[in-house]
Design a protein around this motif. Structure first.
Motif, PDB file in Angstrom:
ATOM      1  N   TRP A  16     -45.237 -49.642  61.861  1.00 27.99           N
ATOM      2  CA  TRP A  16     -44.951 -48.590  62.834  1.00 27.99           C
ATOM      3  C   TRP A  16     -46.013 -48.525  63.937  1.00 27.99           C
ATOM      4  CZ3 TRP A  16     -40.247 -46.925  62.830  1.00 27.99           C
ATOM      5  CH2 TRP A  16     -39.521 -46.848  61.630  1.00 27.99           C
ATOM      6  N   CYS A  17     -47.247 -48.800  63.600  1.00 33.41           N
ATOM      7  CA  CYS A  17     -48.319 -48.686  64.591  1.00 33.41           C
ATOM      8  C   CYS A  17     -48.213 -49.762  65.662  1.00 33.41           C
ATOM      9  CB  CYS A  17     -49.681 -48.756  63.900  1.00 33.41           C
ATOM     10  SG  CYS A  17     -49.967 -47.427  62.714  1.00 33.41           S
ATOM     11  N   ALA A  25     -46.900 -43.096  63.523  1.00 32.19           N
ATOM     12  CA  ALA A  25     -45.977 -42.460  62.585  1.00 32.19           C
ATOM     13  C   ALA A  25     -45.439 -41.124  63.086  1.00 32.19           C
ATOM     14  CB  ALA A  25     -46.671 -42.264  61.237  1.00 32.19           C
ATOM     15  N   TYR A  26     -46.341 -40.226  63.471  1.00 34.47           N
ATOM     16  CA  TYR A  26     -45.936 -38.914  63.973  1.00 34.47           C
ATOM     17  C   TYR A  26     -47.098 -38.314  64.737  1.00 34.47           C
ATOM     18  CZ  TYR A  26     -47.614 -38.356  59.154  1.00 34.47           C
ATOM     19  OH  TYR A  26     -48.295 -38.479  57.979  1.00 34.47           O
ATOM     20  N   ARG A 121     -37.964 -43.260  64.057  1.00 30.95           N
ATOM     21  CA  ARG A 121     -38.950 -43.429  62.988  1.00 30.95           C
ATOM     22  C   ARG A 121     -38.384 -43.116  61.603  1.00 30.95           C
ATOM     23  NH1 ARG A 121     -43.073 -39.624  65.759  1.00 30.95           N
ATOM     24  NH2 ARG A 121     -41.222 -39.161  66.993  1.00 30.95           N
ATOM     25  N   GLY A 135     -39.353 -45.371  56.690  1.00 33.82           N
ATOM     26  CA  GLY A 135     -39.949 -44.411  57.607  1.00 33.82           C
ATOM     27  C   GLY A 135     -40.050 -43.080  56.885  1.00 33.82           C
ATOM     28  N   GLU A 328     -48.708 -46.368  57.406  1.00 33.74           N
ATOM     29  CA  GLU A 328     -47.781 -47.452  57.086  1.00 33.74           C
ATOM     30  C   GLU A 328     -47.334 -47.329  55.633  1.00 33.74           C
ATOM     31  OE1 GLU A 328     -46.595 -49.181  59.373  1.00 33.74           O
ATOM     32  OE2 GLU A 328     -48.096 -49.412  60.955  1.00 33.74           O
TER      33      GLU A 328
END
Length: 413
Positions: A16-17, A25-26, A121, A135, A328
């Protein structure tokens, strides 16, 4: 009894990064950032542009229903205007909530999604013939979560996770009372000072045993949850609600709720947006004209968009107070479950330095040996840089084995 460890037969490792459409992520507030900025950024811009997503929910952020509720608010704000044609950017839960609401009211709505799938996500992948959420995974704050109500209406399978009672172990001996240590920290540190400095001073005044407990609490309840080191976190992170409110997960995956929310919508996949133009007549996006736009992309992606005219100064300044947590996930599949089982499958590992600290054992829910681990903050760089997915998966397996051995030692004492 010897612990007979076997390697995984399959795995899924997230990135995700490194994903250009998420870059983390958020959302998280940087030092000096205030929760009130989330409210500011959810305020319509000139009645044409509306920002939505988990980052802009001032009641609760960083969760799927945060995004959903934000999308509903944006849709309500659009209905207060004369707009009849609306473009929604992003087919995550915020975009789907906004689009479905406006379409149900008879508006002409198009959803532009940069990826080749919906969800943002939230992503349910297949591993060994099973659906696994790589996710977002939990229906958090369950009693007030509108997505939980929809899961109930659809009669989707759900399982509860008690975050306060994990099967936990520490690398260096018996586990202290982490919950008590964290609550004492929350009540005691000086919130007028930078978070990292306040916690450093707080830890310095504790006994060795209490300092160990508090350090574990910081690793698990702050860094792992926010996905950032203390130096990058606002002290207000201590007051933003997160997990621990009857949370449940969906053994068959969040995709069930995504498909339900997207049903009947006019969604265009593989349509990234780079520029948004608006004036008194409406908006222009990817050559398409509309009366209004709801933009639901994550904060770092939003910062990279070209707005014509530029966003108002107050909005640009507010966005600089936000960053994205680094978190992650790895999902490992085995031929058999060789690690200890817990009541609801929630595991915690307190290591030094912190690494794969949180695990969800999916074995009982899915009927096959599957387990998902989470890693956050600086640990992502330590365990991911210049490594293949197989290397990452094997290192995660080694940490799971270390946790299992620690549990076994504790049981033998």
């Amino acid at each position: 009894m010897t612990l007979e460890i076997s390697p995984p037969v399959a795995w899924h490792v997230t990135h995700w990064c490194d994903d250009s459409y998420s870059q983390g992520a958020y959302s998280a507030l940087l030092p000096g950032g205030d929760i009130a900025l989330r409210r500011l950024l959810s305020t319509p811009v000139d009645g044409r542009l509306f920002l939505a997503g988990e980052a802009f929910n001032h009641d609760h952020s960083a969760m799927t229903h945060s995004a959903w509720d934000s999308g509903l608010r944006a849709a309500a704000a659009v209905t207060d205007t004369s707009a009849r044609k609306v473009i929604v950017i992003g087919a995550g839960f915020a975009g789907l909530a906004a689009a479905s609401t406006l379409q149900a009211l008879g508006l002409d709505v198009q959803v532009l999604e940069a990826r080749d799938r919906i969800g943002g996500r939230v992503h349910t992948a297949a591993l060994g013939g099973h659906a696994v959420d790589v996710g977002a995974a939990w229906l958090q704050q369950y009693e007030r979560n509108p997505l939980a109500r929809r899961a109930e209406q659809l009669n989707l399978q759900r399982r509860t996770t008690d975050f306060s009672q994990p099967l936990a172990a520490a690398w260096d001996g018996p586990l202290p009372d982490i919950n008590l240590a964290y609550e004492q920290l929350r009540q005691s540190i000086d919130r007028s000072q930078p978070l990292a400095l306040s916690i450093e001073r707080y830890l310095g005044n504790l006994t060795t045993a209490n300092r160990r407990a508090a350090a574990f609490a910081v690793d698990a309840n702050l860094i792992l949850e926010a996905g950032l080191p203390l130096t990058q976190l606002s002290a207000q992170v201590l007051d933003e609600e997160g997990v621990g409110h009857g949370d449940q997960f969906l053994p068959q995956g969040y995709r069930q709720l995504l498909d339900d929310a997207a049903y009947g919508l006019n969604i265009h996949l593989n349509h990234p947006v780079q520029q948004i133009s608006w004036d008194g007549q409406g908006v222009q996006i990817n050559g398409v004209a509309a009366d209004a736009c709801i933009c639901t992309v994550p904060v770092p992606v939003l910062k990279q968009l070209c707005f014509t005219p530029a966003l108002p100064a107050a909005y640009r300044q507010a966005l600089e107070s936000f960053t994205m947590g680094r978190l992650e996930k790895v999902v490992l599949q085995f031929e058999r479950r060789w690690w200890p089982a817990s009541g609801d499958g929630y595991l915690r590992w307190y290591d030094a330095p912190p690494n794969w600290g949180e695990w969800l054992d999916l074995t009982d829910a899915l009927g096959t040996p599957l387990i998902a681990g989470l890693i956050a903050g600086d640990a992502v760089e330590r365990h991911f840089a210049a490594k293949t997915d197989e290397q990452i998966a094997m290192e995660a397996c080694a940490k799971l084995a270390a946790w299992a051995c620690a549990i076994k030692r504790n049981n033998e004492l």
